[in-house]
Design a protein around this motif. Structure first.
Motif, PDB file in Angstrom:
ATOM      1  N   HIS A 190       0.872  -1.169   0.000  1.00 58.60           N
ATOM      2  CA  HIS A 190       0.000   0.000   0.000  1.00 58.60           C
ATOM      3  C   HIS A 190       0.912   1.222   0.000  1.00 58.60           C
ATOM      4  O   HIS A 190       2.129   1.097   0.102  1.00 58.60           O
ATOM      5  N   CYS A 225      -4.658   5.855  -0.476  1.00 56.07           N
ATOM      6  CA  CYS A 225      -3.701   4.793  -0.766  1.00 56.07           C
ATOM      7  C   CYS A 225      -3.225   5.039  -2.192  1.00 56.07           C
ATOM      8  O   CYS A 225      -4.031   5.160  -3.105  1.00 56.07           O
ATOM      9  N   GLU A 227      -1.097   3.143  -4.047  1.00 60.22           N
ATOM     10  CA  GLU A 227      -0.470   1.968  -4.660  1.00 60.22           C
ATOM     11  C   GLU A 227      -1.606   1.014  -4.963  1.00 60.22           C
ATOM     12  O   GLU A 227      -2.359   0.645  -4.055  1.00 60.22           O
ATOM     13  N   TYR A 228      -1.753   0.602  -6.220  1.00 61.84           N
ATOM     14  CA  TYR A 228      -2.871  -0.254  -6.554  1.00 61.84           C
ATOM     15  C   TYR A 228      -2.780  -1.561  -5.762  1.00 61.84           C
ATOM     16  O   TYR A 228      -1.794  -2.272  -5.865  1.00 61.84           O
ATOM     17  N   CYS A 229      -3.787  -1.818  -4.924  1.00 59.03           N
ATOM     18  CA  CYS A 229      -3.680  -2.921  -3.969  1.00 59.03           C
ATOM     19  C   CYS A 229      -4.865  -3.863  -4.049  1.00 59.03           C
ATOM     20  O   CYS A 229      -5.174  -4.561  -3.100  1.00 59.03           O
ATOM     21  N   HIS A 233      -9.066  -0.815  -3.821  1.00 59.44           N
ATOM     22  CA  HIS A 233      -8.019   0.215  -3.686  1.00 59.44           C
ATOM     23  C   HIS A 233      -8.579   1.639  -3.633  1.00 59.44           C
ATOM     24  O   HIS A 233      -8.180   2.441  -2.791  1.00 59.44           O
ATOM     25  N   MET A 236      -9.705   2.912  -0.289  1.00 60.05           N
ATOM     26  CA  MET A 236      -8.805   2.832   0.859  1.00 60.05           C
ATOM     27  C   MET A 236      -8.391   4.254   1.232  1.00 60.05           C
ATOM     28  O   MET A 236      -7.306   4.709   0.940  1.00 60.05           O
TER      29      MET A 236
HETATM   30 CU1  CUA Z   1      -4.059   0.033  -0.437  1.00 59.12          CU
HETATM   31 CU2  CUA Z   1      -4.241   0.807  -2.661  1.00 59.12          CU
END
Ligand code: CUA
Length: 473
Positions: A190, A225, A227-229, A233, A236
């Motif tokens: 993340h 967030c 960062e692609y999670c 996502h 987030m």
């Molecule tokens: Cu955690 Cu995107």
């Protein structure tokens, strides 16, 4: 000629767009004005080069256009021009890189007076841990993570007992005080990003990264967030609310400590003896392997008391007081089928053993006891906190509450409806089904939906609240 005109229009249009653009930076709210300065330096240098190069091309296109009288010249080398270009490029690149390096050195050197807060990322929510009176965060490790210990704080570490825990996504910070955020992740990459503070940093599973800043103005600032999670996502998110020091201290004092959170989640309606047993179980590290909803390494304590046990040699026994006492005092004597003989012998007094047994009995069989006083909170209150959890834990990223189809099934009208599963079976969405779907999402996947939901990290009480909320939809 047309080509030269298009180039000039392109350049003028770009410059004009920059000044008229509706997309501005968010107002700066931290000490990192120097990051904005480095961005500006880079922007100005690249802009000057962009304009100069394009105007030069436009000029060259006109000046050296084809005429029958003129012949092209062959000039493979021009020492003087090469020197100028090399020098100019070097100066430009140094001017862009050097300020960044200076600012980055500040960014990785945390001032001594910064207070520390831990940020834990997971799909798809943020939670926060504050050091207690001792000013130290307790040790944490993945193996301690369970539904009753979502931060994985080491139950045996004294320093962790007074840590204060925040599982909602709104973090409060004092103004004008440097803060160091230590970042952890429970599952995937993340990135903790607060645009107003100009800071962002990856949170990486298996390591602790950090960032620091000083909030310079009060107000609400969005956490993203970056960062692609995974599928949730985009949801987030969270907020940082910056307030005066005094307000921050009052708010912090109301957060539950780690020790309290273990107690309050599980110990409602427990006898004094069982509560003592709970303390022993936490202090001696039993909960690192045994749990109620999830049991990391040993047999679960949920419904253990009075249950039938099958051992390695296929003999069977009812788990009563005598059996539990033996299992605690002489762990190697009775190994339940399917488990490794790894439990260490503990130094426990007679009284402590009795207390732990009382705890296993009362807490483990509480949910199954008919008429147990588990529902002390009224449903309306539970449903309200369930609605908040649905937001802060990112559930609503995939589940709608208005019947529309997102990644997962909508919650509207879900309770007590018939669900057709991918396996072809049909089940009734009752309490048990919803609870199982929370903790073991892939056990019963509804037909037509992908099996992508991560197991929830909610406590048992939180899960009940969430289910109470789903019932109201
Ligand atoms: Cu955690 Cu995107």
């Amino acid at each position: 000629m047309a080509f030269a005109v298009v180039l000039v229009i392109l350049v003028l249009g770009s410059v004009l767009f920059h000044f008229l653009s509706p997309w501005n930076m968010t107002p700066l709210a931290s000490n990192w004005g120097s990051i904005d300065v480095t961005m500006l330096i880079t922007l100005v240098i690249t802009a000057v080069v962009f304009i100069a190069v394009n105007f030069f091309i436009a000029y060259a296109v006109i000046k050296f256009r084809h005429t029958p009288e003129r012949k092209a010249e062959y000039e493979p080398e021009n020492k003087k021009l090469e020197w100028w270009l090399t020098l100019g490029t070097s100066v430009g690149i140094i001017a862009m890189l050097a300020p960044g390096l200076i600012v980055y050195a500040d960014f990785v050197n945390v001032p001594d007076d910064a207070h520390q807060i831990e940020v834990v990322g997971q799909q798809w929510s943020w939670s926060f841990r504050f050091p207690g009176q001792d000013g130290q965060l307790g040790k944490s490790a993945i193996e301690h993570i369970s539904t009753d210990n979502s931060f994985g704080v080491d139950p045996l570490d004294e320093a962790g007992q007074d840590d204060r825990l925040l599982t909602s996504n709104t973090l409060i910070l004092p103004v004008n005080r440097p803060v160091k955020l230590s970042l952890r992740s429970k599952d995937v990459l993340h990135n903790f990003y607060v645009p107003n503070f100009r800071v962002k940093m990856d949170s990486v599973p298996g390591q602790v990264s950090y960032q620091w800043f000083t909030p310079t103005r009060t107000g609400d600032f969005e956490i993203l967030c970056a960062e692609y999670c995974g599928i949730g996502h985009f949801n987030m998110r969270g907020y940082i609310k910056v307030v005066e020091q005094q307000e921050y201290e009052q708010w912090l004092a109301d957060l539950p400590t780690f020790a309290q959170s273990l107690m309050s989640e599980a110990s409602e309606a427990l006898s004094v003896k069982a509560k003592q047993g709970q303390e022993v179980a936490q202090k001696k590290g039993c909960m690192a392997c045994h749990g109620f909803e999830e049991s990391p390494a040993g047999p679960s304590w949920l419904g253990l008391y009075g249950a039938n046990r099958t051992f390695k040699d296929s003999t069977e026994l009812i788990a009563d007081d005598d059996y539990l006492r033996e299992a605690i005092v002489e762990p190697g004597a009775t190994i339940v089928k399917g488990y490794a003989p790894i439990m260490p012998k503990l130094e426990l007094s007679e009284l402590e053993v009795d207390a732990v047994i009382a705890f296993i009995k009362e807490r483990g069989n509480r949910d199954s006891d008919a008429g147990a006083q588990t529902m002390q909170k009224n449903p309306a209150e539970q449903s309200k906190s369930g609605a908040e959890l649905a937001q802060s834990k990112g559930c609503t990223a995939c589940h709608s509450v208005d019947g529309s189809r997102l990644v997962g099934p909508s919650w509207q009208g879900l309770y007590n409806s018939e669900r057709s599963l991918a396996s072809g079976e049909t089940v009734l969405a009752d309490d048990a089904y919803l609870k199982e779907s929370l903790f073991k999402p892939n056990a019963k996947v509804v037909a037509g939906y992908p099996p992508v939901m991560p197991p929830s990290q909610l406590s048992s009480a939180q899960a009940d609240a969430l289910i109470e909320y789903i019932k109201t939809l």
